[in-house]
Design a protein around this motif. Structure first.
Motif, PDB file in Angstrom:
ATOM      1  N   ARG A  23       0.857  -1.190   0.000  1.00  0.00           N
ATOM      2  CA  ARG A  23       0.000   0.000   0.000  1.00  0.00           C
ATOM      3  C   ARG A  23       0.887   1.232   0.000  1.00  0.00           C
ATOM      4  NH1 ARG A  23      -1.526   3.564   3.758  1.00  0.00           N
ATOM      5  NH2 ARG A  23      -0.683   2.291   5.478  1.00  0.00           N
ATOM      6  N   TRP A  24       0.770   2.026  -1.043  1.00  0.00           N
ATOM      7  CA  TRP A  24       1.488   3.286  -1.168  1.00  0.00           C
ATOM      8  C   TRP A  24       0.469   4.393  -0.970  1.00  0.00           C
ATOM      9  CZ3 TRP A  24       6.821   3.227  -2.252  1.00  0.00           C
ATOM     10  CH2 TRP A  24       7.342   1.977  -2.633  1.00  0.00           C
ATOM     11  N   PRO A  86       4.453   4.482 -10.569  1.00  0.00           N
ATOM     12  CA  PRO A  86       4.932   3.239 -11.173  1.00  0.00           C
ATOM     13  C   PRO A  86       5.809   3.550 -12.385  1.00  0.00           C
ATOM     14  CG  PRO A  86       2.537   3.209 -10.849  1.00  0.00           C
ATOM     15  CD  PRO A  86       2.994   4.616 -10.664  1.00  0.00           C
ATOM     16  N   THR A  87       7.036   3.078 -12.369  1.00  0.00           N
ATOM     17  CA  THR A  87       7.946   3.298 -13.489  1.00  0.00           C
ATOM     18  C   THR A  87       7.999   2.061 -14.387  1.00  0.00           C
ATOM     19  OG1 THR A  87       9.926   2.415 -12.401  1.00  0.00           O
ATOM     20  CG2 THR A  87       9.362   4.730 -11.967  1.00  0.00           C
ATOM     21  N   GLY A  88       8.628   2.199 -15.535  1.00  0.00           N
ATOM     22  CA  GLY A  88       8.707   1.107 -16.493  1.00  0.00           C
ATOM     23  C   GLY A  88       9.604  -0.033 -16.061  1.00  0.00           C
ATOM     24  N   PHE A  89      10.356   0.150 -14.976  1.00  0.00           N
ATOM     25  CA  PHE A  89      11.247  -0.914 -14.515  1.00  0.00           C
ATOM     26  C   PHE A  89      10.854  -1.384 -13.115  1.00  0.00           C
ATOM     27  CE2 PHE A  89      13.044   3.322 -14.414  1.00  0.00           C
ATOM     28  CZ  PHE A  89      13.431   3.519 -13.097  1.00  0.00           C
ATOM     29  N   LYS A  90       9.543  -1.400 -12.843  1.00  0.00           N
ATOM     30  CA  LYS A  90       8.859  -1.939 -11.646  1.00  0.00           C
ATOM     31  C   LYS A  90       8.979  -1.085 -10.393  1.00  0.00           C
ATOM     32  CE  LYS A  90      11.742  -5.051  -8.844  1.00  0.00           C
ATOM     33  NZ  LYS A  90      11.914  -6.396  -8.302  1.00  0.00           N
ATOM     34  N   HIS A  91       9.981  -0.201 -10.317  1.00  0.00           N
ATOM     35  CA  HIS A  91      10.156   0.598  -9.111  1.00  0.00           C
ATOM     36  C   HIS A  91       9.158   1.757  -9.067  1.00  0.00           C
ATOM     37  CE1 HIS A  91      13.560  -1.747  -8.078  1.00  0.00           C
ATOM     38  NE2 HIS A  91      14.307  -1.332  -9.084  1.00  0.00           N
ATOM     39  N   THR A  92       9.102   2.421  -7.925  1.00  0.00           N
ATOM     40  CA  THR A  92       8.191   3.549  -7.737  1.00  0.00           C
ATOM     41  C   THR A  92       8.939   4.853  -7.463  1.00  0.00           C
ATOM     42  OG1 THR A  92       8.043   3.202  -5.361  1.00  0.00           O
ATOM     43  CG2 THR A  92       6.445   2.011  -6.750  1.00  0.00           C
ATOM     44  N   GLY A  93      10.264   4.799  -7.386  1.00  0.00           N
ATOM     45  CA  GLY A  93      11.046   5.980  -7.063  1.00  0.00           C
ATOM     46  C   GLY A  93      11.394   6.101  -5.596  1.00  0.00           C
ATOM     47  N   LEU A  94      11.010   5.123  -4.798  1.00  0.00           N
ATOM     48  CA  LEU A  94      11.301   5.172  -3.367  1.00  0.00           C
ATOM     49  C   LEU A  94      11.494   3.756  -2.832  1.00  0.00           C
ATOM     50  CD1 LEU A  94      11.429   7.423  -1.128  1.00  0.00           C
ATOM     51  CD2 LEU A  94       9.117   6.706  -0.502  1.00  0.00           C
ATOM     52  N   GLY A 126      16.725  10.631  -4.253  1.00  0.00           N
ATOM     53  CA  GLY A 126      17.061  11.523  -3.162  1.00  0.00           C
ATOM     54  C   GLY A 126      16.371  11.306  -1.835  1.00  0.00           C
ATOM     55  N   GLY A 127      15.937  10.081  -1.545  1.00  0.00           N
ATOM     56  CA  GLY A 127      15.333   9.835  -0.237  1.00  0.00           C
ATOM     57  C   GLY A 127      16.266  10.231   0.897  1.00  0.00           C
ATOM     58  N   ASN A 155      11.640  16.243  -5.098  1.00  0.00           N
ATOM     59  CA  ASN A 155      11.409  15.764  -3.737  1.00  0.00           C
ATOM     60  C   ASN A 155      11.938  16.766  -2.709  1.00  0.00           C
ATOM     61  OD1 ASN A 155      10.096  13.359  -4.380  1.00  0.00           O
ATOM     62  ND2 ASN A 155      11.991  12.181  -4.460  1.00  0.00           N
ATOM     63  N   ARG A 156      13.088  17.330  -2.999  1.00  0.00           N
ATOM     64  CA  ARG A 156      13.638  18.362  -2.106  1.00  0.00           C
ATOM     65  C   ARG A 156      12.668  19.533  -1.960  1.00  0.00           C
ATOM     66  NH1 ARG A 156      17.942  21.999  -4.827  1.00  0.00           N
ATOM     67  NH2 ARG A 156      15.991  22.503  -5.896  1.00  0.00           N
TER      68      ARG A 156
END
Length: 285
Positions: A23-24, A86-94, A126-127, A155-156
């Motif tokens: 859950r995001w 959702p990105t094209g390579f399964k990740h979400t950016g975090l 940048g987390g 994000n900053r």
């Protein structure tokens, strides 16, 4: 292990059969995870998925959407905010498990008597950059990908961090560190999350098992005389935590304490989800 269970906007609902159900905030995503070799605890729960990433036989994959999702949305962790999608390579950016490292670094930064200088290598969206800057540090963010660096800047700004407290560099990590050493620039904290394989913006080839120790050793030359922390994270490495711990111990261990542990996220239906490993060096009090 370093267990991350402090999120409110993120939750691992269940795991099983090579997938994780997450859950995001208000969006439920199903993504593959090769380490999940046990059956689902609650199969009915998976019907709540809003989208699922399906791998193809050629090695890539694509998202299947079961309802229209926003192009991106915001996740909050304490006073920090991040865009995810959702990105094209399964990740979400975090990578939510990294929040346990954010908390550790923030604690070290708040002990500093002046504004500490932090170096974040392979810094992605940048987390850690946002977390450290929000704690009062000045962060130099280094990543070879222009698109990820732009995401990090957003994000900053989303977290209300002053532009003067960050510096963004699009460059090969090792080349940048070597140049900083030549210039006599030093950092009070260094962290890195290197990929297994990659290329720099100038075509530089990075292969983890060949490069990691050399980079780790090089980075110790860029530490200040009174460093706050030194951290290596391994998500895609396949290395045990003890491998990262041995590297840190050999590079800098005699100047403080080294902890090397598996990273994990709590799963609501029971158990934990393994998420790589981290080795941390902290100076002796």
């Amino acid at each position: 292990m370093f267990l991350c269970d402090q999120w409110r906007d993120y939750e691992v609902l269940d795991t099983g059969d090579g997938e994780k159900l997450e859950r995001w905030k208000d969006v439920v995503l199903c993504r593959p995870d090769p380490q999940v070799i046990w059956p689902k605890a609650d199969p009915a729960l998976w019907k709540k998925a809003d989208a699922r990433y399906v791998r193809s036989s050629t090695g890539g994959g694509e998202w299947q959407f079961y309802r229209k999702l926003p192009e991106r949305w915001v996740l909050a962790f304490d006073d920090l905010k991040f865009y995810v999608r959702p990105t094209g390579f399964k990740h979400t950016g975090l990578f939510p498990e990294q929040a346990v490292n954010w908390l550790y670094m923030r604690e070290q930064i708040k002990k500093a008597k002046k504004q500490p200088m932090i170096l974040n290598l392979f810094a992605y969206t940048g987390g850690a950059t946002v977390a450290c800057a929000a704690a009062g540090a000045h962060v130099t963010h280094v990543d070879a990908a222009k698109g990820m660096t732009q995401w990090a800047k957003e994000n900053r700004d989303l977290s209300g961090i002053a532009e003067k407290n960050t510096r963004f560099i699009i460059e090969d990590a090792k080349a940048f560190v070597a140049r900083e050493i030549r210039r006599g620039n030093h950092y009070d904290g260094i962290l890195m999350d290197p990929p297994s394989y990659g290329r720099g913006p100038g075509g530089e080839v990075w292969k983890l098992e060949n490069e990691l120790y050399g980079l780790a050793e090089l980075c110790t030359q860029a530490l200040s005389d009174t460093p706050l922390f030194y951290l290596i994270n391994g998500y895609t490495t396949g290395f045990a935590a003890s491998v990262l711990g041995n590297i840190v111990q050999r590079c800098i261990g005699n100047r403080g304490t080294v902890e090397a542990e598996e990273l994990a996220l709590k799963v609501t239906t029971g158990g934990v989800l393994p998420c790589g490993a981290t080795a941390r060096w902290t100076p002796d009090a």
